[in-house]
Design a protein around this motif. Structure first.
Motif, short mmCIF file in Angstrom:
data_model
loop_
_atom_site.label_atom_id
_atom_site.label_comp_id
_atom_site.label_asym_id
_atom_site.label_seq_id
_atom_site.Cartn_x
_atom_site.Cartn_y
_atom_site.Cartn_z
N MET A 1 0.85 -1.20 0.00
CA MET A 1 0.00 0.00 0.00
C MET A 1 0.88 1.25 0.00
O MET A 1 1.72 1.43 0.87
CB MET A 1 -0.89 -0.03 1.25
N ILE A 2 0.69 2.10 -0.99
CA ILE A 2 1.43 3.36 -1.04
C ILE A 2 0.53 4.47 -0.52
O ILE A 2 -0.64 4.55 -0.90
CB ILE A 2 1.86 3.67 -2.49
N TYR A 3 1.06 5.30 0.35
CA TYR A 3 0.30 6.45 0.85
C TYR A 3 0.80 7.71 0.16
O TYR A 3 1.81 8.26 0.56
CB TYR A 3 0.48 6.60 2.37
N PRO A 4 0.14 8.12 -0.92
CA PRO A 4 0.64 9.31 -1.62
C PRO A 4 0.54 10.55 -0.74
O PRO A 4 -0.36 10.66 0.10
CB PRO A 4 -0.29 9.42 -2.84
N LEU A 5 1.49 11.46 -0.94
CA LEU A 5 1.51 12.71 -0.16
C LEU A 5 0.73 13.78 -0.91
O LEU A 5 1.00 14.07 -2.08
CB LEU A 5 2.96 13.15 0.05
N ILE A 6 -0.27 14.35 -0.24
CA ILE A 6 -1.09 15.41 -0.83
C ILE A 6 -0.68 16.75 -0.21
O ILE A 6 -0.68 16.88 1.02
CB ILE A 6 -2.60 15.19 -0.54
N GLY A 7 -0.34 17.72 -1.04
CA GLY A 7 0.00 19.06 -0.56
C GLY A 7 -1.23 19.95 -0.55
O GLY A 7 -2.01 19.95 -1.51
N ARG A 30 -8.68 8.85 5.29
CA ARG A 30 -9.62 7.73 5.08
C ARG A 30 -9.44 7.13 3.70
O ARG A 30 -9.67 5.94 3.49
CB ARG A 30 -11.06 8.22 5.21
N ALA A 31 -9.07 7.99 2.73
CA ALA A 31 -8.87 7.52 1.35
C ALA A 31 -7.47 6.94 1.15
O ALA A 31 -7.14 6.50 0.05
CB ALA A 31 -9.13 8.67 0.37
N GLY A 32 -6.64 6.95 2.20
CA GLY A 32 -5.32 6.32 2.13
C GLY A 32 -4.19 7.24 1.70
O GLY A 32 -3.21 6.80 1.10
N ALA A 33 -4.30 8.52 2.01
CA ALA A 33 -3.23 9.46 1.67
C ALA A 33 -2.59 10.03 2.93
O ALA A 33 -3.17 9.95 4.01
CB ALA A 33 -3.78 10.61 0.83
N SER A 34 -1.40 10.60 2.80
CA SER A 34 -0.87 11.43 3.88
C SER A 34 -0.91 12.88 3.40
O SER A 34 -0.99 13.14 2.19
CB SER A 34 0.54 10.98 4.28
N GLN A 224 -11.60 9.45 -2.55
CA GLN A 224 -11.06 8.15 -2.99
C GLN A 224 -10.47 8.25 -4.39
O GLN A 224 -9.36 7.79 -4.64
CB GLN A 224 -12.18 7.09 -3.07
N ALA A 225 -11.26 8.85 -5.30
CA ALA A 225 -10.84 8.92 -6.70
C ALA A 225 -9.59 9.80 -6.86
O ALA A 225 -8.67 9.47 -7.62
CB ALA A 225 -11.97 9.46 -7.57
N PHE A 226 -9.56 10.89 -6.11
CA PHE A 226 -8.40 11.80 -6.15
C PHE A 226 -7.14 11.07 -5.66
O PHE A 226 -6.09 11.10 -6.33
CB PHE A 226 -8.71 13.03 -5.30
N VAL A 227 -7.25 10.40 -4.52
CA VAL A 227 -6.08 9.71 -3.95
C VAL A 227 -5.64 8.56 -4.87
O VAL A 227 -4.44 8.33 -5.06
CB VAL A 227 -6.38 9.23 -2.52
N GLU A 228 -6.63 7.88 -5.47
CA GLU A 228 -6.33 6.81 -6.42
C GLU A 228 -5.49 7.37 -7.59
O GLU A 228 -4.52 6.75 -8.01
CB GLU A 228 -7.67 6.27 -6.96
N ALA A 229 -5.88 8.54 -8.08
CA ALA A 229 -5.17 9.17 -9.19
C ALA A 229 -3.75 9.59 -8.77
O ALA A 229 -2.85 9.69 -9.61
CB ALA A 229 -5.93 10.39 -9.70
N CYS A 230 -3.57 9.85 -7.49
CA CYS A 230 -2.24 10.27 -6.98
C CYS A 230 -1.30 9.08 -6.77
O CYS A 230 -0.11 9.26 -6.58
CB CYS A 230 -2.40 11.01 -5.65
N ARG A 231 -1.83 7.87 -6.78
CA ARG A 231 -1.03 6.69 -6.46
C ARG A 231 -0.10 6.31 -7.60
O ARG A 231 -0.44 6.44 -8.75
CB ARG A 231 -1.97 5.53 -6.15
#
Ligand SMILES: [Mn+2]
Length: 231
Positions: A1-7, A30-34, A224-231
């Motif tokens: 599982m990768i936790y993409p970093l969102i700025g 909750r969507a799996g991001a940091s 969810q969709a945003f974090v998925e796109a960041c992965r």
């Protein structure tokens, strides 16, 4: 599982800031991001290094954008502005778009996107609305319906062509910038979502899903969709 970093650009000098930051952070985690909040007070080298590490950017709600940025004088009804915040966020948005990174623009963020593409804003929509679009008392609940273009990214993510949303804005996108199109609108015709033509992933909504997601699961899908796109 990768936790993409969102700025997320931090909005300075706002007493509600911790509450707002918590709402965005909770939905993204909750969507799996940091999440990393970016202060406009860090050095440009430091900022460049940090933005490089971010897989995607969320542009949050905040004060009104200064009308000079879309070639207008401030009219009565225009709210508080913060020009230093505007220029910080516009330059961050420019960097993110150049790098084609996934974007999620919320509230002021959607208006910022429109201005960045050369669009204008309606400075105070209160006299033209039929629904209460500036309903700060009901952050977590729907205030008005929106129609969604089913072919848009938003329509594909939400899997519906209509939804009811909360509404915390008193300004609206007016002329739409070149390269953007309206992917959802309110019954009076106010733009409620924008999409960038030919961009890999950008959700831009006028409402605040971060306050609704806990009670209204369909709104969490946007995160969810945003974090998925960041992965
Ligand atoms: Mn609205």
């Amino acid at each position: 599982m990768i936790y993409p970093l969102i700025g997320i650009p931090a909005i300075e000098k706002n007493p509600l800031q911790p509450f707002m930051q918590y709402a965005y952070t909770r939905c993204l985690r909750r969507a799996g991001a940091s999440v990393q909040f970016l202060s406009r007070n860090i050095s440009s080298d430091n900022l460049a290094e940090t933005t490089d590490k971010c897989a995607g950017f969320l542009f949050p709600g905040g004060p009104d954008i200064h009308p000079k940025l879309y070639g207008r004088l401030a009219q009565p009804g225009c709210g508080r502005t913060d020009p230093a915040q505007d220029s910080f966020e516009l330059s961050l948005l420019g960097t993110a778009i150049k790098a084609q990174k996934p974007l999620f623009c919320i509230g002021r963020g959607m208006q910022l996107l429109n201005v960045a593409f050369g669009g204008t804003l309606l400075q105070d929509m209160k006299r033209r609305q039929e629904y209460p679009h500036y309903d700060l008392l009901h952050r977590a609940y729907a205030t008005h319906p929106v129609d969604i273009d089913p072919d848009s990214l938003l329509g594909q993510v939400l899997k519906t062509d209509t939804i009811t949303v909360n509404s915390l804005h008193h300004q609206a996108a007016d002329m739409i910038g070149d390269g953007l199109w309206i992917s959802a609108d309110s019954p009076e015709g106010f733009p409620e979502a924008l999409q960038i033509e030919g961009y890999p992933f950008c959700l831009a909504v006028q409402w605040h899903p971060e306050h609704m997601a806990a009670n209204t699961p369909v709104q969490q899908r946007l995160f969810q969709a945003f974090v998925e796109a960041c992965r």
